[in-house]
Enzyme design. Structure first.
Site, PDB file in Angstrom:
ATOM      1  N   LEU A   1       0.703  -1.203   0.002  1.00  0.00           N
ATOM      2  CA  LEU A   1      -0.070  -0.064  -0.098  1.00  0.00           C
ATOM      3  C   LEU A   1       0.868   1.374   0.092  1.00  0.00           C
ATOM      4  O   LEU A   1       1.792   1.294   0.659  1.00  0.00           O
ATOM      5  CB  LEU A   1      -0.904   0.143   1.297  1.00  0.00           C
ATOM      6  CG  LEU A   1      -2.148  -0.771   1.311  1.00  0.00           C
ATOM      7  CD1 LEU A   1      -2.602  -0.920   2.679  1.00  0.00           C
ATOM      8  CD2 LEU A   1      -3.195  -0.403   0.417  1.00  0.00           C
ATOM      9  N   SER A   2       0.317   2.516  -0.464  1.00  0.00           N
ATOM     10  CA  SER A   2       1.136   3.496  -0.778  1.00  0.00           C
ATOM     11  C   SER A   2       2.244   3.480  -1.091  1.00  0.00           C
ATOM     12  O   SER A   2       2.578   2.968  -2.229  1.00  0.00           O
ATOM     13  CB  SER A   2       0.925   4.427   0.485  1.00  0.00           C
ATOM     14  OG  SER A   2       1.408   5.528   0.682  1.00  0.00           O
ATOM     15  N   MET A   3       3.548   3.684  -0.573  1.00  0.00           N
ATOM     16  CA  MET A   3       4.872   3.522  -0.899  1.00  0.00           C
ATOM     17  C   MET A   3       5.120   2.026  -1.158  1.00  0.00           C
ATOM     18  O   MET A   3       6.212   1.871  -1.560  1.00  0.00           O
ATOM     19  CB  MET A   3       5.930   4.531   0.173  1.00  0.00           C
ATOM     20  CG  MET A   3       7.145   4.398  -0.581  1.00  0.00           C
ATOM     21  SD  MET A   3       8.414   5.374   0.698  1.00  0.00           S
ATOM     22  CE  MET A   3       8.893   4.046   1.827  1.00  0.00           C
TER      23      MET A   3
ATOM     24  N   VAL B   1      -0.997  -0.952  -4.441  1.00  0.00           N
ATOM     25  CA  VAL B   1      -2.071   0.032  -4.287  1.00  0.00           C
ATOM     26  C   VAL B   1      -1.449   1.473  -3.359  1.00  0.00           C
ATOM     27  O   VAL B   1      -1.265   1.052  -2.224  1.00  0.00           O
ATOM     28  CB  VAL B   1      -3.249  -0.569  -3.511  1.00  0.00           C
ATOM     29  CG1 VAL B   1      -4.363   0.414  -3.328  1.00  0.00           C
ATOM     30  CG2 VAL B   1      -3.606  -1.795  -3.782  1.00  0.00           C
TER      31      VAL B   1
END
Length: 439
Positions: free
Chosen positions: A232-234, A255
């Site tokens: 997720l994210s980074m 994601v």
């Protein structure tokens, strides 16, 4: 999306919306979120901490009373919400000189989550310690039942600022409900290892995921031929990087699927990217130091990101942090990797983040609009989402939110072993739409 709360502070609104997004799996109550937000003075970070910490303390105290009275479900639900509220309280305290309130609120968040996990009967949620180098990484193993039946397994990790506990609301419970075994964990640089072991982020994420898979292969409920990784994210940078080297994975999910985190590190530096990276590599660049000081003075989002970045990357000045981020560009690897040999799902969220943050999601050679028109003969049509993805990153297929076009991701994995050094071929589960003839 219209800012329903904190109209003049997108940071506060975004983090409030983040808590609201956890309502579906018990991580928040709408009334508690709104009443807490109403007490917060906009743009006052101490007020943010004070009010969220107070809400978390009240909810956790109610959970303790419920547990003492034998009301296990009410206690579990209260501990879950308190865990998320404590996480929200400490969010803006991150920095290289760590505020002691940060450690205390984080530890309370973990304690509340573990108290909630112990009260679950289905699924079973077990805190685990994953062997890693000379220490361990904290995580949670979700089992659907006690049968010991091997199931497709999802490894989940967060990114720049999220916790393993928050992954409960971000997809861990949803995956268990759909028949998966789940391992949610914190890697180096993420809250658990950063707080208690001083471990900072590293770009060679395959050296993190490999021992995680080694650990999973000892668990009876894990089908070793169907292990997927979700970042997720980074984590959308780190997970594909790991998948390029770790061939035991059957699929990878990003994601959001960040293409170039280094782009965010140079966007406010004068000159083009080449000049910005030259300044970052220089032993001394007073103009760069002055530019970063100006950014931090006028931009609260950049100030938080740089302070948190220094904390999780283990550096003591913003310029040193800026030098690290370009290393996460997929073309800047310290050793050669094949393109990701697994089915890959790349998801992109809505336009909640400011534009510069979203820019890192998009390869620079593509048009700004994913539906940009392209020429076919004399006529123009919108570029189909999946074909745009193929041009965007040939080895990462973009699946957009269109349920009629995209079947659920199925983790398929060949049974035959592959020789060392040879890439395994995986059947694609995300295919381009059929071509249509122009009339």
């Amino acid at each position: 999306m219209k800012q329903l709360l904190f109209p003049n502070n997108i940071q506060f609104w975004y983090e409030t919306l983040r808590s609201m997004s956890h309502i579906a799996y018990g991580g928040a109550d709408f009334g508690e979120v709104v009443s807490t937000a109403a007490r917060i003075t906009e743009s006052d970070y101490d007020s943010w901490y004070t009010e969220w910490f107070a809400t978390a303390g009240r909810v956790s105290a109610e959970a303790e009373k419920a547990l003492a009275a034998g009301h296990r479900v009410s206690a579990r639900d209260g501990f879950l919400r308190a865990s998320n509220y404590y996480r929200s309280a400490e969010f803006f305290l991150h920095g290289k000189d760590c505020d002691p309130r940060h450690d205390h609120a984080y530890d309370r968040s973990v304690e509340c989550f573990k108290a909630a996990a112990a009260l679950y009967t289905h699924p079973r949620i077990e805190p685990v310690l994953i062997p890693y180098e000379n220490t361990t990484l904290p995580g949670y193993l979700y089992r659907g039942d006690d049968s010991g039946t091997p199931r497709p397994t999802l490894i989940m990790h967060n990114g720049f600022d999220g916790t393993a506990e928050e992954l409960h609301f971000f997809g861990a419970m949803a995956a268990v409900e759909r028949g998966y075994t789940v391992l949610a964990f914190d890697g180096p640089g993420m809250p658990g290892p950063r707080h208690h072991q001083g471990l900072v982020f590293r770009p060679d994420w395959e050296n993190v995921i490999t021992p995680v898979i080694d650990f999973l292969e000892t668990i009876p409920e894990v089908d070793n031929s169907r292990i997927a990784l979700l970042g997720l994210s980074m984590g959308g940078v780190l997970a594909p990087r790991a998948a390029a080297f770790e061939h035991r994975l059957a699929a990878v999910i990003a994601v959001d699927g960040l293409y170039d985190l280094g782009q965010t590190s140079v966007r406010n530096i004068p000159g083009d990217r080449e000049e910005a990276e030259r300044l970052l590599r220089a032993d001394s660049a007073p103009e760069l130091d002055a530019a970063i000081d100006q950014i931090m003075a006028k931009d609260p989002i950049a100030r938080w990101a740089l302070n948190h970045g220094m904390y999780v990357m283990g550096v003591d000045t913003p310029p040193r942090l800026q030098r690290l981020l370009p290393r996460l560009h997929p073309r800047r690897r310290d050793r050669r990797a094949d393109p990701v040999p697994h089915p890959c799902l790349r998801r992109r969220g809505g336009h909640v983040l400011p534009g510069p943050a979203r820019a890192a999601l998009r390869p620079p050679h593509l048009p700004q609009d994913p539906h940009a028109l392209h020429r076919r003969g004399r006529r123009r049509r919108p570029l189909p989402p999946r074909r745009h993805a193929s041009r965007q990153c040939p080895h990462l297929r973009l699946a957009r939110r269109h349920p009629r076009q995209h079947p659920p991701l199925t983790l398929t994995h060949p049974t035959a072993p592959h020789p060392a050094g040879h890439r395994r071929e995986h059947p694609s589960v995300l295919r381009d739409p059929p071509k249509r003839r122009l009339r």
